[in-house]
Design an enzyme around this catalytic site. Structure first.
Site, PDB file in Angstrom:
ATOM      1  N   GLU A 129       0.808  -1.223   0.000  1.00  0.00           N
ATOM      2  CA  GLU A 129       0.000   0.000   0.000  1.00  0.00           C
ATOM      3  C   GLU A 129       0.842   1.275   0.000  1.00  0.00           C
ATOM      4  O   GLU A 129       0.687   2.145   0.860  1.00  0.00           O
ATOM      5  CB  GLU A 129      -0.974  -0.046   1.180  1.00  0.00           C
ATOM      6  CG  GLU A 129      -1.893  -1.260   1.091  1.00  0.00           C
ATOM      7  CD  GLU A 129      -2.802  -1.471   2.281  1.00  0.00           C
ATOM      8  OE1 GLU A 129      -2.790  -0.629   3.208  1.00  0.00           O
ATOM      9  OE2 GLU A 129      -3.506  -2.490   2.300  1.00  0.00           O
ATOM     10  N   GLU A 236      -5.570 -10.602  -2.756  1.00  0.00           N
ATOM     11  CA  GLU A 236      -6.410 -10.604  -1.545  1.00  0.00           C
ATOM     12  C   GLU A 236      -7.902 -10.574  -1.901  1.00  0.00           C
ATOM     13  O   GLU A 236      -8.696  -9.899  -1.283  1.00  0.00           O
ATOM     14  CB  GLU A 236      -6.068  -9.408  -0.644  1.00  0.00           C
ATOM     15  CG  GLU A 236      -4.598  -9.296  -0.291  1.00  0.00           C
ATOM     16  CD  GLU A 236      -4.285  -8.165   0.650  1.00  0.00           C
ATOM     17  OE1 GLU A 236      -5.221  -7.622   1.269  1.00  0.00           O
ATOM     18  OE2 GLU A 236      -3.100  -7.806   0.800  1.00  0.00           O
TER      19      GLU A 236
HETATM   20  O1  G3I Z   1      -5.502 -13.126  17.172  1.00  0.00           O
HETATM   21  C1  G3I Z   1      -5.229 -11.969  17.958  1.00  0.00           C
HETATM   22  C2  G3I Z   1      -5.943 -12.077  19.292  1.00  0.00           C
HETATM   23  O2  G3I Z   1      -5.375 -13.142  20.012  1.00  0.00           O
HETATM   24  C3  G3I Z   1      -5.773 -10.759  20.046  1.00  0.00           C
HETATM   25  O3  G3I Z   1      -6.524 -10.820  21.251  1.00  0.00           O
HETATM   26  C4  G3I Z   1      -6.297  -9.632  19.173  1.00  0.00           C
HETATM   27  C5  G3I Z   1      -6.199  -8.276  19.858  1.00  0.00           C
HETATM   28  O4  G3I Z   1      -4.864  -7.847  19.806  1.00  0.00           O
HETATM   29  O5  G3I Z   1      -5.510  -9.578  17.975  1.00  0.00           O
HETATM   30  C6  G3I Z   1      -5.711 -10.742  17.217  1.00  0.00           C
HETATM   31  O6  G3I Z   1      -4.911 -10.638  16.063  1.00  0.00           O
HETATM   32  C7  G3I Z   1      -5.445  -9.735  15.088  1.00  0.00           C
HETATM   33  C8  G3I Z   1      -5.466 -10.508  13.762  1.00  0.00           C
HETATM   34  O7  G3I Z   1      -5.897  -9.652  12.699  1.00  0.00           O
HETATM   35  C9  G3I Z   1      -6.352 -11.732  13.795  1.00  0.00           C
HETATM   36  O8  G3I Z   1      -7.695 -11.341  13.878  1.00  0.00           O
HETATM   37  C10 G3I Z   1      -4.505  -8.558  14.979  1.00  0.00           C
HETATM   38  O9  G3I Z   1      -4.554  -7.796  16.152  1.00  0.00           O
HETATM   39  C11 G3I Z   1      -4.942  -7.688  13.801  1.00  0.00           C
HETATM   40  O10 G3I Z   1      -3.987  -6.635  13.575  1.00  0.00           O
HETATM   41  C12 G3I Z   1      -4.987  -8.548  12.527  1.00  0.00           C
HETATM   42  O11 G3I Z   1      -5.526  -7.733  11.490  1.00  0.00           O
HETATM   43  C13 G3I Z   1      -5.129  -8.094  10.161  1.00  0.00           C
HETATM   44  C14 G3I Z   1      -4.853  -6.790   9.423  1.00  0.00           C
HETATM   45  O12 G3I Z   1      -4.552  -7.053   8.056  1.00  0.00           O
HETATM   46  C15 G3I Z   1      -3.682  -6.025  10.039  1.00  0.00           C
HETATM   47  O13 G3I Z   1      -2.532  -6.827   9.984  1.00  0.00           O
HETATM   48  C16 G3I Z   1      -6.278  -8.858   9.494  1.00  0.00           C
HETATM   49  O14 G3I Z   1      -6.406 -10.136  10.083  1.00  0.00           O
HETATM   50  C17 G3I Z   1      -5.971  -9.007   8.011  1.00  0.00           C
HETATM   51  O15 G3I Z   1      -7.087  -9.585   7.322  1.00  0.00           O
HETATM   52  C18 G3I Z   1      -5.654  -7.652   7.381  1.00  0.00           C
HETATM   53  O16 G3I Z   1      -5.290  -7.888   6.045  1.00  0.00           O
HETATM   54  C19 G3I Z   1      -5.076  -6.689   5.277  1.00  0.00           C
HETATM   55  C20 G3I Z   1      -3.806  -6.884   4.470  1.00  0.00           C
HETATM   56  O17 G3I Z   1      -2.713  -7.082   5.338  1.00  0.00           O
HETATM   57  C21 G3I Z   1      -3.567  -5.686   3.551  1.00  0.00           C
HETATM   58  N1  G3I Z   1      -4.748  -5.429   2.712  1.00  0.00           N
HETATM   59  C22 G3I Z   1      -5.976  -5.226   3.490  1.00  0.00           C
HETATM   60  C23 G3I Z   1      -6.268  -6.446   4.341  1.00  0.00           C
HETATM   61  C24 G3I Z   1      -7.569  -6.294   5.092  1.00  0.00           C
HETATM   62  O18 G3I Z   1      -7.468  -5.237   6.003  1.00  0.00           O
END
Ligand code: G3I
Length: 323
Positions: A129, A236
């Site tokens: 991005e 994605e």
């Molecule tokens: O699993 C932990 C949980 O144990 C914890 O309690 C909670 C609170 O901290 O966090 C949980 O992990 C989260 C994880 O998703 C699983 O749900 C992370 O905090 C959270 O940051 C993570 O978000 C991801 C996000 O990117 C940021 O990295 C999303 O899953 C993921 O689908 C999303 O993917 C992005 C791509 O990287 C870039 N393009 C857009 C796409 C969608 O936003």
């Protein structure tokens, strides 16, 4: 197609999906991954937000588990992502530069992460991005402020190549089908990186779509991206019903448009020259695995339903890919 006959990984190019380590405890999902995909991407656990732990040290338990699953299942592994404006870890913000320079710390991070999986990656999203929301320029970030825009990206690409001589190296962005201006800025960045000698070897288009995306937008984007001649990763893909702009459309019409749009994306990808079809990756195979469910529990954006059954969109894709 009867349900059990859908096996998208029979396509002539890699079909991918994102996974989290925790997902690998779900046997139903593991079975679906084994039937449907030949490449996996860590949904977030190869990001800096996971790899640099709370104490500032590296934690590789989850990415290692994902890598081991790929290896055990003869799947390609795609690395996401090394440098992202949205995830500058505090360890970099508070770096003690009397101990180590910012550029060296940046290089060391990339060397450590890419080096760990050297030779096992089909590719990496080196910079995620890089273009502003509406496409009028490049996003500012800790990285660009400390090292310069082209400089930090070139350093990232050259360091990734130094750490892994075989992985394809991508820039990756979203809304390239929605905003031609963003697409143009993305392509201009690619050309500037290539002109600077950076080992950019692929373009990632995330394709987080809404079901009412006007027809033709996808093929226009794919044609423009293909013009550089580089491999293209649909990186994605998901198609939200809830995010549709046209709120007058009922759920049934949105589902019909979603299936048709899955087919349109598959057609645009299948029209690429074979050497430009890097991989076709879903961001969540089943509705229940989708990040969009956090935003709205009623959304059903994925090609497979919560029980892992192929939805009409998956059937449309299978038809286009001739499998
Ligand atoms: O699993 C932990 C949980 O144990 C914890 O309690 C909670 C609170 O901290 O966090 C949980 O992990 C989260 C994880 O998703 C699983 O749900 C992370 O905090 C959270 O940051 C993570 O978000 C991801 C996000 O990117 C940021 O990295 C999303 O899953 C993921 O689908 C999303 O993917 C992005 C791509 O990287 C870039 N393009 C857009 C796409 C969608 O936003």
């Amino acid at each position: 197609w009867a349900q059990e006959q859908i096996a998208l990984k029979k396509a002539a190019f890699p079909i991918g999906a994102c996974v989290q380590a925790l997902h690998l405890d779900d046997q139903a999902l593991v079975d679906l991954l084994q039937r449907q995909v030949s490449q996996i991407t860590a949904e977030w656990q190869m990001n800096m937000e996971y790899v640099i732990g709370p104490d500032g040290g590296f934690q590789f338990d989850a990415p290692d588990r994902i890598a081991a699953f790929a290896q055990a299942n003869a799947m390609r592994l795609f690395g996401h992502t090394l440098v992202w404006y949205a995830q500058a870890h505090p360890a970099f913000e508070t770096l003690d530069e009397t101990r180590i320079g910012f550029g060296d710390a940046y290089r060391n991070y990339i060397l450590a992460v890419v080096g760990r999986y050297r030779g096992r990656m089909s590719g990496w999203n080196v910079v995620n991005e890089p273009v502003t929301e509406m496409g009028d320029g490049l996003r500012e970030s800790l990285w660009s402020r400390r090292l310069g825009q082209l400089e930090h990206m070139s350093l990232a690409f050259n360091t990734a190549r130094e750490a892994d001589p075989t992985a394809a190296l991508f820039i990756n962005d979203y809304n390239l089908e929605y905003f031609p201006a963003k697409r143009a800025t993305f392509l201009r960045l690619a050309e500037r990186l290539l002109a600077s000698g950076a080992p950019l070897t692929g373009l990632g288009t995330q394709m987080h779509l809404a079901a009412d995306l006007p027809r033709g937008s996808v093929s226009e984007m794919m044609r423009d991206l293909a013009s550089l001649g580089l491999p293209i990763h649909v990186s994605e893909l998901d198609i939200s019903l809830v995010r549709a702009d046209n709120k007058a459309l009922g759920r049934q019409e949105l589902q019909r448009r979603q299936s048709a749009l899955y087919g349109e994306v598959a057609e645009a990808f299948a029209r690429l020259r074979p050497n430009q079809r890097f991989a076709f990756t879903f961001w969540g195979l089943r509705d229940r695995d989708s990040w969009l469910r956090k935003e709205n529990a009623t959304d059903t954006p994925s090609p497979f339903d919560d029980l892992g059954r192929a939805k009409p969109g998956a059937v449309a894709i299978a038809g286009v890919f001739g499998i």
